[in-house]
Structures are given as C-alpha cells and as structure tokens.
Design a protein around this motif. Structure first.
Motif, PDB file in Angstrom:
ATOM      1  N   LEU A  88      35.666 -11.352   6.658  1.00 19.98           N
ATOM      2  CA  LEU A  88      36.028 -10.089   7.278  1.00 19.98           C
ATOM      3  C   LEU A  88      35.586  -8.984   6.330  1.00 19.98           C
ATOM      4  CD1 LEU A  88      37.461  -8.581   9.544  1.00 19.98           C
ATOM      5  CD2 LEU A  88      39.583  -9.000   8.346  1.00 19.98           C
ATOM      6  N   THR A  89      34.692  -8.137   6.794  1.00 16.47           N
ATOM      7  CA  THR A  89      34.029  -7.197   5.900  1.00 16.47           C
ATOM      8  C   THR A  89      34.356  -5.743   6.222  1.00 16.47           C
ATOM      9  OG1 THR A  89      32.094  -7.270   7.329  1.00 16.47           O
ATOM     10  CG2 THR A  89      32.107  -8.771   5.455  1.00 16.47           C
ATOM     11  N   ALA A  90      34.194  -4.903   5.201  1.00 13.87           N
ATOM     12  CA  ALA A  90      34.466  -3.468   5.340  1.00 13.87           C
ATOM     13  C   ALA A  90      33.367  -2.795   6.155  1.00 13.87           C
ATOM     14  CB  ALA A  90      34.590  -2.833   3.958  1.00 13.87           C
ATOM     15  N   GLY A  91      33.778  -2.064   7.171  1.00 16.33           N
ATOM     16  CA  GLY A  91      32.839  -1.419   8.078  1.00 16.33           C
ATOM     17  C   GLY A  91      31.898  -0.439   7.405  1.00 16.33           C
ATOM     18  N   GLU A  92      32.350   0.232   6.359  1.00 14.53           N
ATOM     19  CA  GLU A  92      31.493   1.207   5.683  1.00 14.53           C
ATOM     20  C   GLU A  92      30.245   0.571   5.081  1.00 14.53           C
ATOM     21  OE1 GLU A  92      35.754   2.730   4.972  1.00 14.53           O
ATOM     22  OE2 GLU A  92      34.755   0.819   5.238  1.00 14.53           O
ATOM     23  N   PHE A  93      30.313  -0.729   4.823  1.00  9.54           N
ATOM     24  CA  PHE A  93      29.215  -1.415   4.153  1.00  9.54           C
ATOM     25  C   PHE A  93      28.504  -2.425   5.043  1.00  9.54           C
ATOM     26  CE2 PHE A  93      32.413  -0.003   1.220  1.00  9.54           C
ATOM     27  CZ  PHE A  93      31.660   0.774   0.355  1.00  9.54           C
ATOM     28  N   TYR A  94      29.194  -2.961   6.059  1.00 11.13           N
ATOM     29  CA  TYR A  94      28.619  -3.980   6.933  1.00 11.13           C
ATOM     30  C   TYR A  94      28.566  -3.553   8.391  1.00 11.13           C
ATOM     31  CZ  TYR A  94      29.231  -7.121   2.957  1.00 11.13           C
ATOM     32  OH  TYR A  94      29.173  -7.716   1.723  1.00 11.13           O
ATOM     33  N   SER A  95      29.127  -2.407   8.724  1.00 12.00           N
ATOM     34  CA  SER A  95      29.220  -1.888  10.078  1.00 12.00           C
ATOM     35  C   SER A  95      30.239  -2.698  10.885  1.00 12.00           C
ATOM     36  CB  SER A  95      27.855  -1.870  10.780  1.00 12.00           C
ATOM     37  OG  SER A  95      27.921  -1.105  11.977  1.00 12.00           O
ATOM     38  N   SER A  96      30.164  -2.605  12.190  1.00  7.75           N
ATOM     39  CA  SER A  96      31.097  -3.318  13.063  1.00  7.75           C
ATOM     40  C   SER A  96      30.624  -4.749  13.279  1.00  7.75           C
ATOM     41  CB  SER A  96      31.189  -2.600  14.419  1.00  7.75           C
ATOM     42  OG  SER A  96      29.908  -2.468  14.999  1.00  7.75           O
ATOM     43  N   ASN A  97      31.538  -5.600  13.730  1.00  4.34           N
ATOM     44  CA  ASN A  97      31.155  -6.975  14.040  1.00  4.34           C
ATOM     45  C   ASN A  97      30.558  -7.050  15.448  1.00  4.34           C
ATOM     46  OD1 ASN A  97      33.344  -7.076  15.861  1.00  4.34           O
ATOM     47  ND2 ASN A  97      34.654  -8.190  14.451  1.00  4.34           N
ATOM     48  N   ARG A  98      30.219  -8.243  15.887  1.00  7.96           N
ATOM     49  CA  ARG A  98      29.596  -8.426  17.213  1.00  7.96           C
ATOM     50  C   ARG A  98      30.467  -7.928  18.357  1.00  7.96           C
ATOM     51  NH1 ARG A  98      27.158 -14.558  16.822  1.00  7.96           N
ATOM     52  NH2 ARG A  98      25.409 -14.042  15.474  1.00  7.96           N
ATOM     53  N   ASN A  99      31.769  -7.903  18.120  1.00  3.11           N
ATOM     54  CA  ASN A  99      32.699  -7.475  19.161  1.00  3.11           C
ATOM     55  C   ASN A  99      32.926  -5.964  19.160  1.00  3.11           C
ATOM     56  OD1 ASN A  99      33.078 -10.202  19.812  1.00  3.11           O
ATOM     57  ND2 ASN A  99      34.625 -10.397  18.222  1.00  3.11           N
ATOM     58  N   GLY A 100      32.299  -5.270  18.217  1.00  2.00           N
ATOM     59  CA  GLY A 100      32.472  -3.824  18.130  1.00  2.00           C
ATOM     60  C   GLY A 100      33.674  -3.399  17.317  1.00  2.00           C
ATOM     61  N   ASP A 101      34.279  -4.324  16.589  1.00  2.00           N
ATOM     62  CA  ASP A 101      35.428  -3.996  15.742  1.00  2.00           C
ATOM     63  C   ASP A 101      34.939  -3.564  14.366  1.00  2.00           C
ATOM     64  OD1 ASP A 101      37.604  -4.652  17.500  1.00  2.00           O
ATOM     65  OD2 ASP A 101      37.052  -6.745  17.237  1.00  2.00           O
ATOM     66  N   TYR A 102      35.486  -2.471  13.889  1.00  2.00           N
ATOM     67  CA  TYR A 102      35.128  -1.875  12.605  1.00  2.00           C
ATOM     68  C   TYR A 102      36.409  -1.739  11.795  1.00  2.00           C
ATOM     69  CZ  TYR A 102      33.415   1.921   9.492  1.00  2.00           C
ATOM     70  OH  TYR A 102      33.060   2.715   8.424  1.00  2.00           O
ATOM     71  N   PHE A 103      36.432  -2.346  10.628  1.00  2.00           N
ATOM     72  CA  PHE A 103      37.606  -2.294   9.771  1.00  2.00           C
ATOM     73  C   PHE A 103      37.288  -1.466   8.532  1.00  2.00           C
ATOM     74  CE2 PHE A 103      37.985  -6.117  12.275  1.00  2.00           C
ATOM     75  CZ  PHE A 103      39.290  -6.050  12.719  1.00  2.00           C
ATOM     76  N   PRO A 104      37.909  -0.283   8.401  1.00  2.00           N
ATOM     77  CA  PRO A 104      37.677   0.520   7.201  1.00  2.00           C
ATOM     78  C   PRO A 104      38.116  -0.223   5.945  1.00  2.00           C
ATOM     79  CG  PRO A 104      38.792   1.806   8.898  1.00  2.00           C
ATOM     80  CD  PRO A 104      38.806   0.371   9.343  1.00  2.00           C
ATOM     81  N   GLU A 105      37.422   0.010   4.862  1.00  2.00           N
ATOM     82  CA  GLU A 105      37.740  -0.662   3.608  1.00  2.00           C
ATOM     83  C   GLU A 105      39.200  -0.461   3.210  1.00  2.00           C
ATOM     84  OE1 GLU A 105      35.734  -1.411  -0.710  1.00  2.00           O
ATOM     85  OE2 GLU A 105      35.588   0.626   0.071  1.00  2.00           O
ATOM     86  N   GLU A 106      39.708   0.751   3.326  1.00  2.00           N
ATOM     87  CA  GLU A 106      41.101   1.006   2.945  1.00  2.00           C
ATOM     88  C   GLU A 106      42.081   0.204   3.798  1.00  2.00           C
ATOM     89  OE1 GLU A 106      42.287   2.484   0.179  1.00  2.00           O
ATOM     90  OE2 GLU A 106      40.150   2.558  -0.324  1.00  2.00           O
ATOM     91  N   ALA A 107      41.752   0.001   5.061  1.00  2.00           N
ATOM     92  CA  ALA A 107      42.618  -0.804   5.932  1.00  2.00           C
ATOM     93  C   ALA A 107      42.623  -2.261   5.483  1.00  2.00           C
ATOM     94  CB  ALA A 107      42.166  -0.698   7.385  1.00  2.00           C
ATOM     95  N   LEU A 108      41.468  -2.775   5.095  1.00  2.00           N
ATOM     96  CA  LEU A 108      41.406  -4.167   4.628  1.00  2.00           C
ATOM     97  C   LEU A 108      42.171  -4.335   3.318  1.00  2.00           C
ATOM     98  CD1 LEU A 108      37.728  -5.157   5.466  1.00  2.00           C
ATOM     99  CD2 LEU A 108      39.808  -5.611   6.769  1.00  2.00           C
ATOM    100  N   LYS A 109      42.047  -3.381   2.433  1.00  2.00           N
ATOM    101  CA  LYS A 109      42.794  -3.437   1.174  1.00  2.00           C
ATOM    102  C   LYS A 109      44.297  -3.443   1.431  1.00  2.00           C
ATOM    103  CE  LYS A 109      39.444  -1.021  -1.766  1.00  2.00           C
ATOM    104  NZ  LYS A 109      39.189   0.243  -2.505  1.00  2.00           N
TER     105      LYS A 109
END
Length: 159
Positions: A1-22
C-alpha cells in the motif's frame, strides 16, 4: 500500500496520502484479517490476521506481517504455490468516512454522491494534466486479501 504523492492512485482509483498512511496504518493490526478475494464479512472464516504494520518512509509504503491459519485449506494451497515460486498477489480493503474528489474537492459518503469526475472519469488524466482519483484521508484498514488481480500491480507476498 503506497503513498499517493509518490505512486499515484491504484487501479481502483484510490489515493492514500502519505500522512494518512503514517497515521492509520496501525488499523491493519487493530482490525485487519487475511481473506480470499475480499470475502470479508466474517473474521472467523479468515485465512489469518495482520499482526504488525509499519510505514516505511524510504519506500513510502505500508508493510505488514501476517499470521496465517495453518489448518485453513486455502492457506495450505497458498503455501504450496509459494514453495513452487509463485508470488501471491494481495489487495487491501478499508472503510473511509468519505471519498474526496481530486478535481473538485467534493467529499462523498456514498458512490451516489460522487462528483461527475469520480463517477465517469476515475483514473483518467484530464487534458490539463490533472488525474481523477478518490482521496482517502481517514482509512480504517480491515482486509488484506489474496487476489488474482491486485489494486496495485507490484505488491508482493513474502514468507
């Protein structure tokens, strides 16, 4: 599960901001079970449990450790596949209080409330260069599923 700022959204269009993942990766440990193909209504039928999560700041991704049920028939097949050199593909499931449109900023609690961009142009790049995706600012992770087609293509499973 990757940070959207660096990997963009996944195939489903979900984008997880780095701060949210942290901030929220630990919900994998609190609520996360291992399932097959997101059949995730009953944790007692799960294949295992997420027992550790970590946000890797160098790779900008969430990494998890799982404990599998040795007597589960799907786990035995999965172990055989891994022993033969096949990598298992995984996909996550989470709940969010709302999805936020990357274009309009509109917050939607249901798909019916989505902006026209999220409804009809998910993961497309607009002529002005902006990409359409759903920003997930407050995820509660509860599902790590073994799947055929993952939401993010280079997630691997290590034993």
């Amino acid at each position: 599960l990757t940070a959207g700022e660096f990997y963009s959204s996944n195939r489903n269009g979900d984008y997880f901001p780095e701060e949210a993942l942290k901030k929220y990766h630990n919900t994998f440990v609190e609520h996360g079970y291992v399932y097959k193909h997101h059949i995730n209504k009953n944790p007692e039928k799960s294949m295992g449990k997420v027992i550790f999560s970590h946000y890797n700041p160098e790779m900008r991704r969430v990494e998890v450790v799982i404990r599998m049920k040795e007597d589960h028939p799907d786990v035995q097949r999965l172990a055989e596949d891994i022993n033969c050199g096949k990598l298992a593909k995984v996909s996550m499931g989470c709940k969010v209080p709302y999805d936020k449109c990357s274009i309009t900023g509109k917050e939607a609690k249901t798909r019916e409330q989505y902006s026209e961009y999220l409804k009809h142009k998910m993961n497309q790049v607009l002529p002005d260069g902006r990409k359409v995706y759903a920003i997930n600012e407050k995820p509660r992770f509860f599902d790590l599923s073994i799947v055929t087609i993952p939401g993010f293509p280079f997630v691997i499973f290590l034993t």
